[in-house]
Design an enzyme around this catalytic site. Structure first.
Site, PDB file in Angstrom:
ATOM      1  N   GLY A  96       0.791  -1.228   0.000  1.00 33.60           N
ATOM      2  CA  GLY A  96       0.000   0.000   0.000  1.00 33.60           C
ATOM      3  C   GLY A  96       0.813   1.262   0.000  1.00 33.60           C
ATOM      4  N   ARG A  97       2.086   1.166   0.354  1.00 34.53           N
ATOM      5  CA  ARG A  97       2.949   2.352   0.331  1.00 34.53           C
ATOM      6  C   ARG A  97       4.385   1.999  -0.031  1.00 34.53           C
ATOM      7  NH1 ARG A  97       4.597   3.746   6.517  1.00 34.53           N
ATOM      8  NH2 ARG A  97       4.447   1.648   7.378  1.00 34.53           N
ATOM      9  N   GLY A 130      -0.140   6.330   1.155  1.00 33.72           N
ATOM     10  CA  GLY A 130       1.046   5.696   0.594  1.00 33.72           C
ATOM     11  C   GLY A 130       2.354   6.279   1.071  1.00 33.72           C
ATOM     12  N   ARG A 180      14.580  -0.057   1.290  1.00 38.68           N
ATOM     13  CA  ARG A 180      14.721  -1.324   1.998  1.00 38.68           C
ATOM     14  C   ARG A 180      15.263  -2.390   1.055  1.00 38.68           C
ATOM     15  NH1 ARG A 180       9.690  -3.641   5.385  1.00 38.68           N
ATOM     16  NH2 ARG A 180       8.776  -4.050   3.336  1.00 38.68           N
ATOM     17  N   ARG A 187       5.694 -13.166   0.704  1.00 40.18           N
ATOM     18  CA  ARG A 187       5.188 -13.454   2.032  1.00 40.18           C
ATOM     19  C   ARG A 187       4.274 -14.669   2.013  1.00 40.18           C
ATOM     20  NH1 ARG A 187       5.151  -7.889   4.082  1.00 40.18           N
ATOM     21  NH2 ARG A 187       6.118  -6.592   2.463  1.00 40.18           N
ATOM     22  N   ASP A 256       0.828 -11.710   6.411  1.00 34.25           N
ATOM     23  CA  ASP A 256       1.405 -10.841   5.378  1.00 34.25           C
ATOM     24  C   ASP A 256       2.715 -10.211   5.838  1.00 34.25           C
ATOM     25  OD1 ASP A 256      -0.810  -9.514   6.977  1.00 34.25           O
ATOM     26  OD2 ASP A 256       0.201  -7.732   6.219  1.00 34.25           O
ATOM     27  N   ASN A 257       3.092 -10.447   7.110  1.00 30.71           N
ATOM     28  CA  ASN A 257       4.370  -9.957   7.614  1.00 30.71           C
ATOM     29  C   ASN A 257       5.356 -11.094   7.864  1.00 30.71           C
ATOM     30  OD1 ASN A 257       3.395  -7.326   7.625  1.00 30.71           O
ATOM     31  ND2 ASN A 257       2.688  -7.451   9.740  1.00 30.71           N
ATOM     32  N   ASP A 266       9.125  -6.102   8.072  1.00 27.84           N
ATOM     33  CA  ASP A 266       8.053  -5.208   8.501  1.00 27.84           C
ATOM     34  C   ASP A 266       8.159  -4.852   9.977  1.00 27.84           C
ATOM     35  OD1 ASP A 266       6.989  -4.985   5.963  1.00 27.84           O
ATOM     36  OD2 ASP A 266       5.650  -6.677   6.215  1.00 27.84           O
TER      37      ASP A 266
END
Length: 498
Positions: A96-97, A130, A180, A187, A256-257, A266
């Protein structure tokens, strides 16, 4: 400023994920920012990636790190995924961002993602802006680099760029973009995204991609997808053991992490414990303690069961046979975790030989620490000196509210040490390599963030980063960074920062 897609010298990309079908992601450009300024560059990581730090710090490259310019060979995209968030399945999440610029092959021959976090809205933003605020970006930089220095698999931080634009959360905050680096950003939730759509072809393509990228040894056998599941489980079990051994709490272990590559990913409301307690929770969004320190192994296994469910169509043609394969694989999690955790506890206590009651001895210490408000990191670090003889006990026992609680345990520990055949210097070296003197303590992280956000002063951030980059060295000049917080400095909650 418009995003410029023309050639810009940055690095040599080889973008394997971008060659997957379009339903795996959304192609888009980062959203430009008003006034990008580089405030931190990880020069050593840049070198390891085969990048030139001087060129990365040049204005043209800073525009790339901010999202104002797309580098030559970059194929920016936002990845699609789903996930269980606090136990509730959300079929549509995605970046999302964050925008993946592309992939590079580092000096060691390892493929690495380069991603911009805070690069603007994507089709998966769910009405979000975002963007990222400077505080959470600095937190992720500090903690991820501390984890790397501790020897724990993790995503890395390459750069922080301030945007010259505000972001609006509870208050107005300065914006920033984090660059990053990860082995990949795939994931458990990436598999769940396609499983929710019953897209078996996509699951197979994704599994084949993961095998080729992360687990090539799985491709040689008769059952590559079972081998893939086995190896993901093994890596995750070992990773969670490493978390517990340094007192780390992820804070938001949603599916999702959870990285398929076995890296910590994350860093939102994460924290390192000060006072030890298995039910310790720092995350402001974890109201029921689902992701408490001591729950992390069970949650990891729960998440891996969700992964196994997505792979059922690949494990066997018959559903019952596939379920049996998945259950057998999941059954190995506890064994791998217990083995890794036990080995780590022995190292922390200076036990170089395996004896039957070692883990009960370690657990007894932890129980006494929990009942006496003892600082996790300091207890184990001071044990390194206490292992040489009773003269070192005083520094440890003062950490316990009731020092007699330590004395009772120490007698058992010394009796166990007397059964060891190794030299005391060897024992001390092993213990010092397993028990860090420095962690990114929550109050110090907050101190660094407040100075940067409120005053534009990055010197506390730089000092803390320097200290935690060599966590196993004494660094006598920085003694306060090893100290637990005073009562007025205690951080009770950490925040996600989205």
């Amino acid at each position: 400023m418009d995003v410029q897609a023309e050639a810009a010298e940055f690095c040599k990309f080889d973008n394997s994920y971008a060659r997957l079908p379009d339903r795996f992601f959304a192609r888009l450009q980062p959203t430009p920012v008003a006034a990008p300024r580089l405030v931190r560059l990880n020069t050593k990581l840049a070198f390891d990636l085969g990048l030139n730090p001087e060129k990365l710090a040049a204005p043209r490259s800073v525009e790339i790190l901010a999202g104002n310019r797309v580098p030559q060979g970059g194929e920016p995209l936002a990845m699609a995924y789903a996930g269980h968030q606090f136990g509730t399945f959300v079929p549509q999440l995605g970046d999302g961002r964050a925008i993946l610029l592309g992939e590079v092959i580092d000096r060691g021959g390892v493929r690495r993602d380069i991603q911009l976090k805070g690069a603007g809205p994507t089709p998966y933003s769910r009405r979000g802006d975002g963007r990222a605020a400077l505080g959470p970006v600095l937190r992720e930089y500090i903690v991820s680099e501390a984890m790397a220095a501790l020897g724990i698999p993790t995503t890395r931080a390459l750069a922080v760029v301030t945007t010259g634009e505000p972001v609006w959360r509870e208050t107005t905050l300065p914006g920033a973009v984090l660059t990053r680096v990860a082995s990949s950003h795939i994931r458990v939730g990436t598999f769940q995204f396609f499983a929710a759509r019953r897209d078996v072809d996509a699951i197979r393509r994704l599994a084949d991609h993961v095998i080729a990228r992360h687990y090539p040894e799985a491709s040689g056998g008769a059952h590559p997808y079972r081998a893939l599941l086995d190896q993901v489980i093994s890596r995750q079990a070992a990773l969670i053991a490493q978390w517990l051994l340094v007192g780390f709490i992820h804070g938001v272990m949603n599916t999702d992490n959870m990285s398929i590559a076995g890296e910590t990913i994350d860093y939102g409301p994460c924290a390192f414990m000060d006072v030890y307690h298995p039910r310790a929770v720092y995350s402001s969004i974890d109201q029921i303690g689902r992701y408490a320190y001591g729950n992390q192994p069970d949650i990891a296994q729960w998440n891996l069961i969700r992964l196994a469910e997505t792979l059922l169509p690949l494990l066997a043609e018959d559903n019952d046979a596939a379920i049996k394969e998945a259950q057998e694989a999941i059954g190995e999690f506890a064994k791998v975790f217990d083995t890794a955790y036990a080995a780590g506890l022995r190292r922390k206590l200076g036990l170089l030989e395996v004896r039957p009651n070692d883990i009960s001895l370690a657990q007894d210490l932890l129980d006494r620490m929990a009942h006496n408000g003892a600082d996790f990191t300091q207890v184990f670090r001071r044990l390194c000196d206490a292992a040489a003889g009773p003269d070192g006990d005083t520094a440890v026992r003062t950490l316990f509210a009731d020092s007699v609680a330590f004395d009772g345990w120490a007698a058992r520990w010394r009796h166990r040490l007397s059964q060891e055949s190794g030299e005391s210097n060897e024992r001390r070296s092993v213990m010092r390599a397993a028990n860090p003197a420095f962690i990114p303590r929550n109050h110090l992280v907050e101190e660094a963030i407040i100075a940067a956000v409120n005053e534009g002063d990055f010197s506390p951030f730089e000092r803390l980063l320097s200290v935690v980059s060599t966590p196993y060295e004494d660094q006598l000049a920085f003694g306060r960074y090893a100290d637990p917080p005073r009562p007025d400095q205690v951080v009770h909650q950490t925040f996600c920062g989205t």
